[in-house]
Design a protein around this motif. Structure first.
Motif, PDB file in Angstrom:
ATOM      1  N   GLY A 273       3.873   4.745  -0.741  1.00 38.77           N
ATOM      2  CA  GLY A 273       2.956   4.497  -2.440  1.00 38.77           C
ATOM      3  C   GLY A 273       3.389   3.420  -2.302  1.00 38.77           C
ATOM      4  N   HIS A 274       4.851   3.156  -2.552  1.00 41.02           N
ATOM      5  CA  HIS A 274       4.758   1.404  -2.849  1.00 41.02           C
ATOM      6  C   HIS A 274       4.499   0.170  -3.041  1.00 41.02           C
ATOM      7  CE1 HIS A 274       9.363   2.201  -3.695  1.00 41.02           C
ATOM      8  NE2 HIS A 274       8.628   3.349  -4.075  1.00 41.02           N
ATOM      9  N   ARG A 276       0.924   0.380  -2.540  1.00 42.65           N
ATOM     10  CA  ARG A 276       0.229   0.125  -3.704  1.00 42.65           C
ATOM     11  C   ARG A 276       0.316  -0.463  -4.754  1.00 42.65           C
ATOM     12  NH1 ARG A 276      -1.057   5.939  -2.904  1.00 42.65           N
ATOM     13  NH2 ARG A 276      -0.002   6.854  -4.237  1.00 42.65           N
ATOM     14  N   THR A 277       1.403  -0.596  -5.468  1.00 38.43           N
ATOM     15  CA  THR A 277       2.174  -1.934  -5.803  1.00 38.43           C
ATOM     16  C   THR A 277       2.545  -3.232  -5.384  1.00 38.43           C
ATOM     17  OG1 THR A 277       3.954   0.577  -6.980  1.00 38.43           O
ATOM     18  CG2 THR A 277       3.747  -2.322  -8.149  1.00 38.43           C
TER      19      THR A 277
ATOM     20  N   SER B  73      -5.678  -0.155  -6.543  1.00 36.88           N
ATOM     21  CA  SER B  73      -4.709   0.636  -6.157  1.00 36.88           C
ATOM     22  C   SER B  73      -3.837   1.549  -7.073  1.00 36.88           C
ATOM     23  CB  SER B  73      -3.503  -0.215  -5.826  1.00 36.88           C
ATOM     24  OG  SER B  73      -3.172  -0.954  -7.113  1.00 36.88           O
ATOM     25  N   ARG B  74      -4.527   1.517  -8.139  1.00 38.66           N
ATOM     26  CA  ARG B  74      -4.614   2.131  -9.410  1.00 38.66           C
ATOM     27  C   ARG B  74      -5.760   3.396  -9.114  1.00 38.66           C
ATOM     28  NH1 ARG B  74      -2.285   0.600 -14.212  1.00 38.66           N
ATOM     29  NH2 ARG B  74      -0.059   0.241 -13.409  1.00 38.66           N
ATOM     30  N   LYS B  77      -4.590   5.803  -6.317  1.00 39.77           N
ATOM     31  CA  LYS B  77      -3.536   6.932  -6.290  1.00 39.77           C
ATOM     32  C   LYS B  77      -3.585   8.129  -6.787  1.00 39.77           C
ATOM     33  CE  LYS B  77       1.690   5.746  -8.482  1.00 39.77           C
ATOM     34  NZ  LYS B  77       2.115   5.163  -8.813  1.00 39.77           N
ATOM     35  N   ASP B  78      -4.771   8.588  -8.002  1.00 42.86           N
ATOM     36  CA  ASP B  78      -5.038   8.760  -8.535  1.00 42.86           C
ATOM     37  C   ASP B  78      -5.718  10.044  -7.709  1.00 42.86           C
ATOM     38  OD1 ASP B  78      -4.922   7.575 -10.576  1.00 42.86           O
ATOM     39  OD2 ASP B  78      -6.322   6.850 -11.717  1.00 42.86           O
ATOM     40  N   ALA B  80      -5.051   9.518  -4.821  1.00 44.18           N
ATOM     41  CA  ALA B  80      -4.150  10.199  -2.936  1.00 44.18           C
ATOM     42  C   ALA B  80      -3.694  11.874  -3.106  1.00 44.18           C
ATOM     43  CB  ALA B  80      -3.110   9.587  -3.120  1.00 44.18           C
ATOM     44  N   GLU B  81      -3.486  12.013  -3.967  1.00 39.83           N
ATOM     45  CA  GLU B  81      -2.799  13.498  -4.064  1.00 39.83           C
ATOM     46  C   GLU B  81      -3.602  14.729  -3.890  1.00 39.83           C
ATOM     47  OE1 GLU B  81      -2.066  11.157  -6.613  1.00 39.83           O
ATOM     48  OE2 GLU B  81       0.343  10.858  -5.415  1.00 39.83           O
TER      49      GLU B  81
END
Lengths: 899, 88
Positions: A273-274, A276-277, B73-74, B77-78, B80-81
């Motif tokens: 996940g890092h 992504r940042t 990426s935000r 991430k939202d 992704a789960e």
């Protein structure tokens, strides 16, 4: 206190701070409080080792010489990180699932854990990185010297070689201390990562501080600075198109293949996940790093006298303005850039050297194999430490030999081009299953030869390594092989020329040889694992269990992982298998897990070889090969298996249904029979009782009456006896205790006897195919056979419902087996037997049709048993227009009957 | 399965996620194209683009790419789960 003394003090203080940070991070990680250590931001900052001293100082010099071309070095990595979904994400996933420890490990692991490839890549990486380390040493010594020259009569740092030596020794010390502190199974270095993250912040702040000073302190604001830029000698866009595109490609390729970048990008990655940042934060970092480069360069060109080194403008511009504090910060920034690069590069290289060169050699020559040898753990650590020292020594030697001249400045891009040769094998390995070991070897060798010949050796200067005549006329006068004009294409930029040809020939050789060669099973497995890493991140390969002894494995694991880690690993595994104690069964599962744990410490190829020594070779099971097979083929295989299974199930279900139906019918028949038997027994018993009571109790009974009643009693008794006889007969036949009286008898005689004794009544019997001459002689029991015939004729009498019942008895002979078979069909003209009843008529107690007909339903069952004993058979013939039974009997039984 | 409306909702979310992945894949291509444009700028010193103009253009693209990457990426991430276990 003199400036030089302050400088030395600050540098020592800074180094001490780095030690402290690294030490604190190691301790925090050891106590399990590593959450904040492993934030995405720390990961992003650790990527900044891409920005070395070469970019910190060099970018300004680069801009002063060639304008905006320096941006290519930052644009390439930006594109790679922005496009992380394509390549970086997959590399990180593979790195995590396969426990990859270095770029050499990745390539060797992909191509069947090949040691040869690993060694090749390692050597290439060392050759490509050593000049780069020299470059860092040079920049640090230059910056120290520049700082010291502020004081007119200072003699400090005059001997740059001594400075470089001290820097190299200090870096080696730091790297050994924090880079080889322990043999982490995941090859992660919390302390080092934390220290380089801090350095990343320092160098960014330093560069931005100098930039702000230049734009607002010297330039007088943004607009004025921009105007100044446009008015300078680099005021217009003069970048050559081929260099612009070629350098963007080169820096993107190097970002993926540089050993130190691979170390921070893949190996030190804690959490996918890092990425992504990092995908947006790292491009931001690069943008900020490059933002003030042009203003600094332009102001430097303006302020400083002609001939001063533009590579040091970041330092000399604040110094010339009297900003010693800012210059100090800038020097720390440059120091940070250089040290973080050297530290990570030497860790990455030492991992590769120890895992792929030292340990395999040591295992081979120490004798006795993996289980017998001494403490591998210490050997690995020692190998790493020595490797780090050797790599830094090499860098220092290179720096000394090259004399720290301008030749070194060009080495950055030369080094990039060298490691970029890994790119085809790497990308081909993770995206193309057809890539083979031979292809990778061919591509790498061709690429490296072209790189060395066209770029690396000429970079030392004309006539230094390659004689001048070769440059002008080619080797041995072959003009199309001139190092900077291969295949006769003249006038290209030497760097772009070398990159173009080396990458094209490298990729071409890689693809061609891959297409022509055939991979080994392990290669194909690994290929499938790598290319389809998102579909199945599971174990790549199975070991044959059982051969290895757990104890030997334990001894080996202890030597690599350390005693307590190995014990807890084995105990956990034993508990998982449901065993007490420390020794689990060496199941393929466990061996895979162990191999992966070990590969985290010593690399995939070595771990594989070590387990292989104990276990005795890996096997590729059928399931593994299934994994290699194309997915479509797998699906088809699976669905055809399913189909076969379902067909089988359907068939079984049908059989079960039939059996169940039969059982139900038999059960019903049994019930019916029981009531029938009770009825059959009860009727005669009732009349026997009634008439015997009359005889006993009635007074004055006449003789005629007495005789009549007695005969009724007698008849009923006979009927009872017959029923009981039948039952007895059947049970004797069934149990096989029957005695047959075998004779040679003509068939005709038996048949006539049966017809005569069954009392034909109103039944007409037609014999066809009758054997009048009596030549058909059967060897059989005539009484039993006659019994069958009588039964069949009696059945026809009883059940044939035609108005004029006719029974046809048809004889034919049929060859069967060795002899001949007699076949006798009994066909009547009645309505026959219903289809659903045909299955049960030969069962015991089966009675069909009208239930008032005499008999208990044992006749046909007895017939079947008799014929079975005589070696023949009786079957029902459907579709003959009436009830039809076929009796078949061999003329001469093959084996003398079941007597 | 028991609630058809819910499964439609999930499908839609998966679909959106797939398109976000596509967008993430497109981003570097957009970057390459935009950053390749300087290749077309005139080489003639008379009408050459000024360095300040070139800087504005190149750094402008940089900011744009960073912003898009941050947004993507935000979003990734939202979502992704919700279907992390799905194959790619």
């Amino acid at each position: 206190m003199s400036v030089v003394n302050i400088l030395v003090l600050v540098c020592f203080a800074y180094a001490a701070l780095l030690f402290l940070v690294a030490f604190g991070a190691e301790r925090a990680a050891h106590r399990g409080r590593s959450n904040w250590l492993r934030s995405p931001m720390v990961y992003t900052l650790s990527l900044s080792i891409y920005c070395t001293a070469w970019t910190f100082y060099g970018a300004v010099g680069y801009a002063a010489r060639s304008g905006l071309e320096y941006l290519t070095i930052y644009i390439g990595p930006t594109l790679v990180m922005v496009g992380w979904w394509w390549v970086v994400r997959k590399m990180v996933r593979i790195g995590r699932s396969q426990r990859i420890t270095s770029v050499a490990d990745l390539i060797s692991s992909r191509y069947g854990k090949s040691s040869l490839l690993a060694v090749f890549v390692t050597v290439m990486a060392v050759i490509g990185t050593t000049p780069y380390i020299a470059l860092q040493l040079q920049s640090v010594t230059l910056s120290f010297a520049a700082f010291a020259s502020v004081e007119p009569n200072s003699t400090a740092f005059e001997n740059s070689q001594i400075t470089a030596l001290w820097v190299a020794v200090g870096l080696a010390l730091f790297t050994i201390l924090f880079g080889t502190r322990n043999l982490d199974a995941n090859e992660r270095h919390h302390g080092v990562v934390m220290a380089i993250a801090l350095e990343a912040v320092v160098k960014l702040i330093a560069l931005i501080a100098v930039g702000i000073f230049v734009v607002w302190g010297v330039g007088g604001g943004i607009e004025q600075t921009l105007a100044r830029i446009d008015a300078s000698e680099i005021g217009t866009w003069q970048v050559q198109g081929d260099r612009w595109a070629g350098l963007i490609f080169l820096s993107a390729a190097a970002f993926l293949t540089l050993p130190r970048m691979f170390q921070v990008l893949v190996v030190e990655n804690e959490n996918e996940g890092h990425l992504r940042t990092a995908a947006w934060a790292f491009p931001t970092y690069l943008m900020l790093m490059s933002l003030f480069v042009v203003p600094i360069a332009v102001v430097g060109l303006d302020l400083l006298p002609a001939g001063s080194n533009p590579d040091l403008y970041v330092l000399t511009v604040p110094l010339s303005e009297g900003q010693t504090g800012l210059a100090m910060l800038s020097l720390l920034g440059g120091f940070s850039s250089a040290t973080s690069m050297v530290i990570v590069a030497s860790i990455a290289l030492s991992t590769m050297v120890s895992n792929h060169i030292v340990i395999p050699l040591w295992l081979r020559y120490s004798g006795g194999g993996a289980a017998m040898s001494g403490d591998v753990r210490n050997v690995v650590l020692l190998a790493r430490r020595v490797s780090i020292a050797v790599i830094l020594a090499l860098g220092y030697l290179y720096y000394r030999m090259s004399g720290g001249g301008t030749a070194l400045a060009a080495i950055g891009l030369v080094s990039f081009a060298g490691v970029a040769q890994f790119l085809p094998a790497m990308l081909g390995g993770i995206f193309w299953r057809g890539a083979t070991r031979s292809g990778a070897l061919a591509g790498l060798s061709v690429g490296f030869v072209v790189w060395a010949y066209a770029l690396m050796l000429p970079s030392f200067g004309t006539g230094m390594v390659i004689p001048e005549t070769v440059f002008l006329e080619g080797p041995f006068g072959i003009e199309w092989l001139r190092p900077q004009a291969l295949f006769g294409i003249d006038g290209m930029d030497p760097l772009i020329h070398a990159v173009l040809w080396s990458m094209c020939l490298n990729t071409g050789a890689f693809i061609l040889v891959s297409l022509l060669s055939f991979p080994s099973p392990i290669e194909r497995l690994q290929g499938a694992q790598f290319v389809h890493v998102f579909q199945h991140s599971d174990a790549p390969q199975s070991w044959t269990g059982g051969v290895a002894r757990s104890e030997e494995l334990m001894i080996m694991a202890q030597r690599i992982l350390g005693s307590s880690e190995a014990l807890s690993l084995f105990q956990t595994e034993a508990a998982r298998q449901g065993l007490a104690g420390y020794l689990p069964e060496p199941s393929p599962d466990f061996l895979q897990r162990l191999e992966r744990e070990l590969s985290g410490s010593v690399g995939a190829a070595t771990a594989h070889a070590m387990i292989g020594q104990i276990v005795g070779g890996a096997t590729v099971s059928v399931e593994d090969l299934m994994a290699v097979a194309d997915e479509t083929a797998q699906m088809m295989e699976y669905s055809s298996q399913l189909e076969a299974k379902s067909t089988e199930l359907t068939r079984t279900a049908r059989q079960l249904r039939a059996v169940n139906e039969k059982l139900t019918q038999i059960s019903v028949q049994k019930d019916a029979f029981l009531s029938q038997v009770s009825h059959e027994l009860r009727t005669p018993m009732t009349s026997i009782r009634a008439f015997s009571e009359i005889l006993r109790d009635t007074k004055g009974i006449t003789a005629a009456e007495q005789s009549k009643y007695s005969s009724i009693i007698h008849d009923e008794a006979i009927r009872l006896t017959r029923l009981l006889d039948d039952l007895l007969d059947l049970s004797v036949l069934e149990s096989g205790r029957v005695t047959l009286n075998v004779q040679d008898v003509p068939l005709d005689e038996i048949l006539q006897r049966a017809i005569a004794s069954s009392g034909v009544g109103n039944l007409e019997i037609k014999l066809s195919g009758r054997d009048n001459s009596g030549t058909i002689v059967l060897r059989t029991d005539p009484d039993r056979l006659a019994q069958v015939f009588i039964n069949l004729i009696a059945n026809a009498q009883k059940y044939c419902d035609a108005k004029t019942p006719v029974l046809r008895i048809i004889l034919h002979l049929k060859p069967a087996g060795k002899g001949e078979q007699m076949i006798l069909d009994f066909v009547d003209n009645g309505s026959g037997i219903a289809t659903d009843a045909q299955a049960v008529i030969f069962e015991k107690f089966s009675r069909i049709g009208e239930q008032n007909a005499p008999g208990a339903g044992l006749g046909l069952a007895i017939c079947r048993e008799i014929l079975a004993r005589l070696g023949g058979a009786i079957t029902y013939l459907p579709g003959q227009g009436g009830a039809a039974f076929r009796v078949s009997l061999p003329l001469k039984p093959v084996n003398d009957l079941h007597l | 399965m028991s609630e058809p409306s819910r499964s439609v909702f999930l499908e839609r979310q998966t679909y959106r996620r797939r398109r976000l992945m596509d967008a993430a894949r497109m981003l570097p291509i957009v970057g390459i194209l935009l950053w390749a444009l300087p290749l077309l700028w005139p080489q003639d010193p008379e009408q050459a683009v000024t360095t300040s103009g070139a800087m504005r253009y190149i750094f402008g693209i940089w900011v744009l790419l960073v912003a898009l990457s941050l947004w993507l990426s935000r979003r990734l991430k939202d979502t992704a789960e919700t279907d992390a276990s799905r194959p790619n």
